[in-house]
Design a protein around this motif. Structure first.
Motif, PDB file in Angstrom:
ATOM      1  N   LEU A 408      93.069  50.239  -3.846  1.00 17.01           N
ATOM      2  CA  LEU A 408      92.650  51.143  -2.780  1.00 17.01           C
ATOM      3  C   LEU A 408      91.047  51.360  -2.375  1.00 17.01           C
ATOM      4  N   ALA A 409      90.390  51.384  -3.299  1.00 14.03           N
ATOM      5  CA  ALA A 409      89.030  51.410  -3.037  1.00 14.03           C
ATOM      6  C   ALA A 409      88.457  50.276  -2.002  1.00 14.03           C
ATOM      7  N   GLU A 410      89.107  49.024  -2.265  1.00 11.41           N
ATOM      8  CA  GLU A 410      88.699  47.903  -1.780  1.00 11.41           C
ATOM      9  C   GLU A 410      89.360  47.748  -0.264  1.00 11.41           C
ATOM     10  N   PHE A 411      90.682  48.136  -0.109  1.00  7.23           N
ATOM     11  CA  PHE A 411      91.506  47.937   0.924  1.00  7.23           C
ATOM     12  C   PHE A 411      91.045  48.605   2.107  1.00  7.23           C
ATOM     13  N   LYS A 412      90.849  47.835   3.419  1.00 12.84           N
ATOM     14  CA  LYS A 412      90.531  48.336   4.447  1.00 12.84           C
ATOM     15  C   LYS A 412      91.372  47.833   5.779  1.00 12.84           C
ATOM     16  N   ILE A 413      91.817  48.769   6.683  1.00 12.85           N
ATOM     17  CA  ILE A 413      92.387  48.476   7.729  1.00 12.85           C
ATOM     18  C   ILE A 413      91.638  49.254   8.890  1.00 12.85           C
ATOM     19  N   GLU A 414      90.856  48.397   9.634  1.00 16.58           N
ATOM     20  CA  GLU A 414      90.144  49.153  10.574  1.00 16.58           C
ATOM     21  C   GLU A 414      90.949  49.385  11.918  1.00 16.58           C
TER      22      GLU A 414
END
Lengths: 454, 78
Positions: A408-414
């Motif tokens: 979760l710390a790494e997961f990104k959805i812009e």
């Protein structure tokens, strides 16, 4: 049976259509995909061999239109139709119509869907098979006097449930006689309006219970289980976080509920993948049957992780009439899996839906992400908000939880608001880490932990 | 002068609170600022659309159950 070259028509959308596509391709099948006017750009269309428009954006005129779907399926030369979850997946009329059109319905027989879809009849089937149920009425209650008599026997608080409901819909809670008198007529007319069936039944309400469910596979004669899942973290009766196994169970409790589930599935000659849902009272150590879902579930991946069985491939094989390839002894548990549902909703703004355009995405390695997303995709506003599911697998629950935190710390959805920040907080919560929660936990937690602007 | 009521959200537009109930606002009726003129269903959740100002002779451009985009003109009024 060799399924190579056969065509599977997918009568669904979103992440589950992508998941089914992957299973079909692994079996060597060709994929024909249904889509509404609003879904022409969806990932499942891009991954399909052939795609067929089945109507306007409104689900009632596309994904729920049996005539349009059957027409498109036969045009595609489909051998089978997979209904996914939601939409027509538990519609006995659809299952029967697919069968009559000479195609294979990937699910149980229409009669089984009808039996389990009537929640009062399903409860009666559970009682006959010796499955534990909550104290309640024997079948439907017909008159206010019936309701009073049942209430005298089982006590308050109790739930007034619609026989045609399910999935948490059509439930009212009566805490005393007065509530009962007032709510039974209301519930009856509401059920009539919502489901076209005013039938009601009563069940004792279990408070602070946990939601535990058992995954089964059946070939119409024999059934096996793929152990259980824990799905107590819910908001508005919708699951948001699921795990396998349910570590709140002892080995004896696990074995007894899994065996009871197999017995119930065999008693209705179950064919395909199904789930038996229960409430578990950790204090008393007792289970109460809630309902059976006669379809693949959103949270099936956690069971796939711990057992190594591909549930979607298995259900396709079983639909084509194959016998179970596994015996119960072939199925073992390995480690712990956690799934979180990534929804296009803003948890900091009362879960306001956020249909938008997907920007840059960065998905961590070593996780499973079942999704409908790709960069640049414009999410249509007409369907539910599930964008995908992040699933992690660890050796133990603590290990899985720390993998989830890292992911979760790494997961990104812009470009979108999603529920990912909620899971970052939950994954660090001491009660969640200690497995101290029940089905009302999350709603209370949200009130105390999220500052929701008025 | 013609005034417009736009949808703040994309989704499905409904002119009535439930299928078996009357429209929030009938064609050619008048509305007050803050009055609910319809619902927009976005991702299975329902949001009220309100008139931002008073108006007369409301003319709906969006049909009941029509798919709409954010900013779509739902109705005009005088």
């Amino acid at each position: 049976m060799d399924l190579t070259g056969k065509t599977l028509f997918i009568a669904n959308r979103g992440e589950i259509a992508v998941r089914i596509n992957r299973a079909a391709k692994a079996l060597g099948m060709k994929v024909a995909q249904a889509y509404s006017e609003a879904d022409a750009d969806m990932l499942a269309v891009r991954l399909s061999d052939d795609a067929y428009e089945v109507g306007p954006p409104q689900a009632a005129k596309s994904y729920l239109d049996i005539g349009r779907l059957l027409e498109a399926a036969s045009q595609s030369g489909a051998d089978a139709i997979h209904p996914g979850y939601g939409f027509l997946s538990e519609n006995a009329e659809f299952a029967g119509a697919v069968d009559e059109a000479g195609m294979v319905f990937v699910g149980p027989a229409a009669e089984t869907i009808a039996l389990m879809g009537d929640k009062a009849a399903a409860r009666a089937a559970a009682v006959r098979a010796g499955t534990p149920v909550a104290p309640g009425s024997d079948g439907r209650i017909e008159t206010p006097a019936d309701a009073r008599a049942v209430a005298d026997r089982i006590g308050f608080p109790l739930m007034i449930k619609a026989a045609a409901g399910g999935g948490g819909r059509g439930i009212r809670i009566a805490r005393n006689q007065e509530d009962l008198e007032r709510l039974v007529p209301q519930a009856r007319s509401e059920a009539q309006a919502a489901f076209g069936d005013g039938g009601l039944y009563l069940e004792r309400l279990l408070e602070n219970a946990r939601h535990v469910e058992v995954q089964i596979l059946g070939d119409g004669k024999r059934a096996i289980h793929l152990f259980e899942r824990e799905c107590s973290l819910q908001r508005r009766r919708q699951k948001v976080w699921e795990e396998a196994p349910a570590v709140c169970l002892s080995d004896d409790q696990r074995q007894s509920i899994c065996e009871a589930s197999v017995k119930l599935a065999e008693s209705v000659s179950y064919r395909g993948a199904g789930t038996l849902e229960y409430l578990f009272d950790p204090g008393a150590g007792t289970f109460a049957f809630l309902e059976m879902n006669t379809r693949v579930q959103v949270e099936h991946p956690v069971s796939e992780f711990v057992t190594g069985v591909d549930i979607v491939q298995e259900m396709i094989r079983l639909a084509f009439g194959e016998s179970l390839s596994l015996s119960q002894n072939d199925v073992s548990r390995n480690g712990h899996a956690i799934e979180v549902r990534v929804n296009a909703e803003d948890p900091m703004n009362n879960f306001m839906p956020f249909p938008g355009v997907v920007g840059a995405m960065s998905v961590p390695d070593n996780v499973r992400f079942d999704t409908m997303l790709y960069e640049g995709y414009a999410i249509p506003p007409f369907y539910d908000s599930l964008l995908g599911k992040l699933i992690v697998h660890g050796e133990t629950r603590a290990d899985a939880l720390s993998k989830l935190q890292a992911a979760l710390a790494e997961f990104k959805i812009e470009g979108l608001k999603t529920t990912l920040p909620l899971y970052e907080m939950l994954a660090l919560d001491p009660d969640v880490a200690a497995d101290k929660f029940h089905t009302q936990f999350l709603e209370n937690w949200l009130e105390t932990h999220l500052s929701v602007p008025a | 002068m013609t005034k417009q009521i736009r949808s703040p959200l994309p989704g499905t537009f409904y002119r009535k609170p439930a299928p078996d109930q009357p429209n929030f606002v009938e064609d050619n009726a008048g509305v007050k600022a803050g009055e609910v003129i319809g619902l927009v269903e976005v991702m299975k959740s329902f949001h009220e659309v309100k008139a931002e100002e008073d108006g007369n002779n409301v003319r709906f451009l969006a049909d009941n159950e029509a798919p709409i985009m954010a900013g779509a003109v739902l109705a005009e009024m005088d």
